[in-house]
Design a protein around this motif. Structure first.
Motif, PDB file in Angstrom:
ATOM      1  N   ARG A 104     159.496   7.764   5.103  1.00 12.89           N
ATOM      2  CA  ARG A 104     160.662   6.978   3.877  1.00 12.89           C
ATOM      3  C   ARG A 104     159.967   5.957   3.458  1.00 12.89           C
ATOM      4  NH1 ARG A 104     163.622   9.021   8.341  1.00 12.89           N
ATOM      5  NH2 ARG A 104     163.535   6.864   9.755  1.00 12.89           N
ATOM      6  N   GLU A 115     159.717   4.753  -0.366  1.00 13.44           N
ATOM      7  CA  GLU A 115     160.375   2.916  -1.003  1.00 13.44           C
ATOM      8  C   GLU A 115     159.012   1.663  -1.673  1.00 13.44           C
ATOM      9  OE1 GLU A 115     163.169   1.843  -1.094  1.00 13.44           O
ATOM     10  OE2 GLU A 115     164.486   3.574   0.261  1.00 13.44           O
ATOM     11  N   LYS A 143     158.920   3.274  -4.815  1.00 10.63           N
ATOM     12  CA  LYS A 143     159.798   3.123  -5.547  1.00 10.63           C
ATOM     13  C   LYS A 143     159.707   1.410  -5.726  1.00 10.63           C
ATOM     14  CE  LYS A 143     165.122   2.710  -5.801  1.00 10.63           C
ATOM     15  NZ  LYS A 143     166.176   2.889  -5.199  1.00 10.63           N
ATOM     16  N   TYR A 161     163.962   8.416  -8.762  1.00 10.35           N
ATOM     17  CA  TYR A 161     163.624   6.336  -9.079  1.00 10.35           C
ATOM     18  C   TYR A 161     164.737   5.775 -10.484  1.00 10.35           C
ATOM     19  CZ  TYR A 161     161.774   6.343  -4.944  1.00 10.35           C
ATOM     20  OH  TYR A 161     161.045   7.007  -3.482  1.00 10.35           O
ATOM     21  N   PRO A 180     164.485  -2.511   0.151  1.00 12.99           N
ATOM     22  CA  PRO A 180     164.874  -2.502   2.085  1.00 12.99           C
ATOM     23  C   PRO A 180     163.919  -3.179   3.314  1.00 12.99           C
ATOM     24  CG  PRO A 180     164.337  -0.780   0.352  1.00 12.99           C
ATOM     25  CD  PRO A 180     163.883  -1.613   0.359  1.00 12.99           C
TER      26      PRO A 180
END
Length: 200
Positions: free
Chosen positions: A35, A39, A42, A72, A180
């Motif tokens: 994960r 991210e 991105k 994205y 995040p």
């Protein structure tokens, strides 16, 4: 008796539970890393990196990266590039800096550093960033800096004081930080280590 091996050689429920718990930790850590990598891709897209460059650094195939990039861009056609200045004051960024500082201390002092066990636990996914674990890490880093001051560069103490002040003061509005928490933590961790190591 619970926790002992059956005389016949059978495995007790407690022993099996411990083995599976260790496996589950590794599996969860792997899922979290996947994960986090997603991210990070991105973030790199937002910074304008090419698919070829991202594929090379992530060790992924270009079609796999391309699929994620298309996704994205559909979600956010004009992503806001993440700020990479070391001096940011949201909690995940400061936690990442603390983590990076603790790793530098651990590598400098070795297994005798108070913070080494915590650093290893974070690295293996056995510990997660919570207010309690962050407070524990702060205390251990503080002890290392106080007890082993002569063995550590002055910059370590300066970095800790800045991080500690930031963690003690309530963070600014959530909108002030982009990305995040896990990504911000990972980026701050790397940038802090590079800065302390003189490579940034």
């Amino acid at each position: 008796m619970t926790g002992t091996t059956d005389p016949s050689g059978a495995l007790s429920e407690e022993q099996a539970g411990r083995i599976l718990a260790d496996m589950n930790e590794v599996i969860r850590a792997g899922e979290e890393m996947r994960r986090l990598r997603s991210e990070m891709i991105k973030v790199l897209v937002g910074l304008g990196w090419t698919q070829e460059r991202i594929a090379r650094l992530t060790d992924m195939s270009q079609p796999a990266v391309s699929k994620q990039v298309v996704k994205y861009r559909a979600e956010d056609p004009t992503p806001t590039p993440m700020q990479l200045s070391l001096r940011q004051h949201d909690a995940p960024w400061l936690e990442g800096r603390l983590w990076g500082l603790a790793e530098e201390i651990s590598e400098t002092l070795g297994a005798t550093a108070r913070c080494t066990r915590h650093v290893d636990a974070f690295a293996r996914g056995r510990k997660h960033f919570t207010p309690r674990t962050v407070d524990e890490l702060r205390r251990l880093v503080e002890e290392d800096l106080r007890l082993r001051r002569a063995e550590l560069p002055d910059g370590y103490r300066e970095a800790y004081d800045e991080i500690s002040r930031g963690l003690d003061v309530p963070a600014g509005p959530p909108a002030a930080a982009t990305g995040p928490a896990s990504v911000r933590r990972a980026l701050a961790h790397r940038i802090q280590r590079d800065r302390l190591g003189g490579t940034a």
